[in-house]
Design a protein around this motif. Structure first.
Motif, PDB file in Angstrom:
ATOM      1  N   ALA A   1       0.584  -1.148  -0.024  1.00  0.00           N
ATOM      2  CA  ALA A   1       0.082  -0.149  -0.101  1.00  0.00           C
ATOM      3  C   ALA A   1       0.780   1.260  -0.149  1.00  0.00           C
ATOM      4  CB  ALA A   1      -0.976   0.089   1.103  1.00  0.00           C
ATOM      5  N   HIS A   2       2.292   1.208  -0.210  1.00  0.00           N
ATOM      6  CA  HIS A   2       2.845   2.187  -0.229  1.00  0.00           C
ATOM      7  C   HIS A   2       4.287   2.060  -1.258  1.00  0.00           C
ATOM      8  CE1 HIS A   2       5.008   5.581   2.553  1.00  0.00           C
ATOM      9  NE2 HIS A   2       5.503   5.755   1.116  1.00  0.00           N
ATOM     10  N   LEU A   3       3.983   2.110  -2.321  1.00  0.00           N
ATOM     11  CA  LEU A   3       5.222   1.617  -3.462  1.00  0.00           C
ATOM     12  C   LEU A   3       5.175   3.125  -4.103  1.00  0.00           C
ATOM     13  CD1 LEU A   3       5.473  -1.502  -5.571  1.00  0.00           C
ATOM     14  CD2 LEU A   3       5.430   0.727  -6.424  1.00  0.00           C
ATOM     15  N   HIS A   4       6.508   3.238  -4.425  1.00  0.00           N
ATOM     16  CA  HIS A   4       7.001   4.370  -5.517  1.00  0.00           C
ATOM     17  C   HIS A   4       7.825   3.854  -6.541  1.00  0.00           C
ATOM     18  CE1 HIS A   4       6.058   7.251  -2.271  1.00  0.00           C
ATOM     19  NE2 HIS A   4       6.902   6.786  -1.396  1.00  0.00           N
ATOM     20  N   TYR A   5       7.560   4.194  -7.749  1.00  0.00           N
ATOM     21  CA  TYR A   5       8.591   3.752  -8.537  1.00  0.00           C
ATOM     22  C   TYR A   5       8.924   5.207  -9.496  1.00  0.00           C
ATOM     23  CZ  TYR A   5       9.715   0.891 -12.706  1.00  0.00           C
ATOM     24  OH  TYR A   5      10.576   0.267 -13.485  1.00  0.00           O
TER      25      TYR A   5
ATOM     26  N   GLY B   1      -1.009  11.328  -3.359  1.00  0.00           N
ATOM     27  CA  GLY B   1      -0.135  10.979  -2.488  1.00  0.00           C
ATOM     28  C   GLY B   1       1.098  10.227  -2.959  1.00  0.00           C
ATOM     29  N   GLU B   2       1.980   9.842  -2.139  1.00  0.00           N
ATOM     30  CA  GLU B   2       2.304  10.221  -1.097  1.00  0.00           C
ATOM     31  C   GLU B   2       2.910  11.717  -1.109  1.00  0.00           C
ATOM     32  OE1 GLU B   2       5.989   8.765   0.551  1.00  0.00           O
ATOM     33  OE2 GLU B   2       5.720   9.123   2.492  1.00  0.00           O
ATOM     34  N   PHE B   3       2.303  12.565  -0.102  1.00  0.00           N
ATOM     35  CA  PHE B   3       3.068  13.915   0.324  1.00  0.00           C
ATOM     36  C   PHE B   3       3.427  13.866   1.653  1.00  0.00           C
ATOM     37  CE2 PHE B   3      -1.601  14.903   1.115  1.00  0.00           C
ATOM     38  CZ  PHE B   3      -1.606  15.281   2.452  1.00  0.00           C
TER      39      PHE B   3
ATOM     40  N   SER C   1       5.887  -1.042   1.026  1.00  0.00           N
ATOM     41  CA  SER C   1       7.309  -1.298   1.026  1.00  0.00           C
ATOM     42  C   SER C   1       7.964   0.255   1.293  1.00  0.00           C
ATOM     43  CB  SER C   1       7.800  -2.064  -0.280  1.00  0.00           C
ATOM     44  OG  SER C   1       7.177  -0.754  -1.349  1.00  0.00           O
ATOM     45  N   ASP C   2       7.357   1.197   0.799  1.00  0.00           N
ATOM     46  CA  ASP C   2       8.111   2.523   0.472  1.00  0.00           C
ATOM     47  C   ASP C   2       9.380   2.388  -0.059  1.00  0.00           C
ATOM     48  OD1 ASP C   2       8.401   5.323   0.684  1.00  0.00           O
ATOM     49  OD2 ASP C   2       8.927   5.308   3.173  1.00  0.00           O
ATOM     50  N   THR C   3       9.082   2.302  -1.355  1.00  0.00           N
ATOM     51  CA  THR C   3      10.460   1.967  -2.379  1.00  0.00           C
ATOM     52  C   THR C   3      10.688   3.487  -2.609  1.00  0.00           C
ATOM     53  OG1 THR C   3       9.038   1.535  -3.898  1.00  0.00           O
ATOM     54  CG2 THR C   3      10.174  -0.175  -2.865  1.00  0.00           C
TER      55      THR C   3
HETATM   56 ZN   LIG Z   1       6.986   6.785   0.823  1.00  0.00          ZN
END
Ligand SMILES: [Zn+2]
Length: 320
Positions: A44-48, A146-148, A265-267
């Protein structure tokens, strides 16, 4: 008492039996870990972000990140990226569907790193969000923003922050916010429902130092507030390296609000992609300490409910 009763009932054999039972207690005490959770995961928290794929060349092109998701049983992702092109790429790639990964696209507020510090007052960001929302993605409409970040919680009252919170509630979009507990109250106050209908996901659930009691109070106050658990200090405790277990007060909070938490994951940097396997293994280990229905809720069902995904990911169409 047990020993004397056994001796009376079984005679000399009792000593052998007693020794066996005692040894089995010792063996049980040695096995400190429950079996890992083995079901589906929703990240629920993935950045690409740009530097992960960099014009598709790498170091982590689409096929690489999909392979990481697949081998870890991640069947859906909340994807957001700086700039939004990374999410659009994941959403439009046929390989994503072939891998059985569902993309839940979020609109990132950042076109570049400079936007981190000014988005809450920058009208061009609000225009960009509206334009992206109108366009949608190949995987369907955007489901959140988001994420902000808010490094100063007072900026939750910035003109654009206020507009975005109202926009999100009006369009029924979730909001992924990396903020402190003070900003949670301010952001909620800036929604038409005063937070009662705001689908706010608290990234890292109070990473700036909110106590478990404070998190508990906010979950009680705002019925749709969700807590995402990456980088959450105090969530797990370790007697020895590699032996992390849920800390007692966080375990109690997860059991009190089983429908309110998500994993992610917060990548945010490429190093997190390199550790993706370990991150997911870590989640599976502590999820395994929880009752099976609570583990499944946090791992998958809470996010599935939030984003209208099937309760059983096997039902997700995986054909191209
Ligand atoms: Zn993040």
């Amino acid at each position: 008492m047990l020993y004397r009763q056994m001796l009376k009932e079984n005679g000399p054999l009792a000593l052998v039996k007693y020794a066996c039972i005692a040894m089995s207690f010792i063996a049980t005490a040695d096995v400190t870990h429950a079996a890992d959770y083995t079901g589906p995961l929703l990240d629920a928290h993935l950045h690409y972000n740009q530097e992960a794929w960099d014009g598709q060349a790498g170091p982590h092109p689409v096929v690489d990140v999909l392979a990481r998701m697949q081998r870890n049983g991640v069947r859906a992702i909340v994807s957001n990226s700086r700039p939004n092109d990374g999410t659009l790429l994941l959403a439009s790639s046929p390989q994503t569907r072939q891998a059985g990964v569902t993309v839940v696209p979020f609109i990132r507020l950042y076109r570049n790193r400079a936007d981190y510090d000014s988005w809450f007052r920058d009208e061009t960001i609000f225009e960009m969000v509206q334009a992206q929302f109108a366009k949608g993605t190949a995987a369907g409409p955007f489901k959140g923003i988001g994420e902000f970040h808010l490094y100063d919680s007072a900026n939750a009252n910035g003109a654009v922050a206020k507009k975005l919170m109202a926009f999100a509630e009006e369009k029924n979009l979730a909001v992924l916010a990396h903020v402190d507990d003070v900003a949670i109250d301010l952001l909620m106050a800036n929604t038409p429902s005063k937070g009662q209908k705001a689908r706010l996901i608290w990234a890292h659930t109070g990473i700036a130092g909110a106590s478990v009691a404070r998190v508990d109070a906010l979950l009680a106050q705002y019925p749709l507030l969700m807590g995402e658990l990456s980088y959450r200090p105090g969530l797990t405790c370790a007697d020895a390296p590699g032996q992390e277990r849920l800390c007692p007060e966080w375990r109690a909070l997860l059991l009190k609000y089983p429908s309110r938490f998500l994993i992610g994951s917060d990548t945010w940097v490429n190093q997190r992609w390199q550790y993706y396997d370990n991150l997911m293994k870590g989640y599976r280990a502590w999820l395994g300490e929880l009752p099976a229905d609570v583990a499944k809720a946090i791992a998958w069902s809470n996010g599935a409910r939030l984003f209208d995904l099937p309760s059983n990911p096997a039902a997700i169409e995986t054909k191209p």
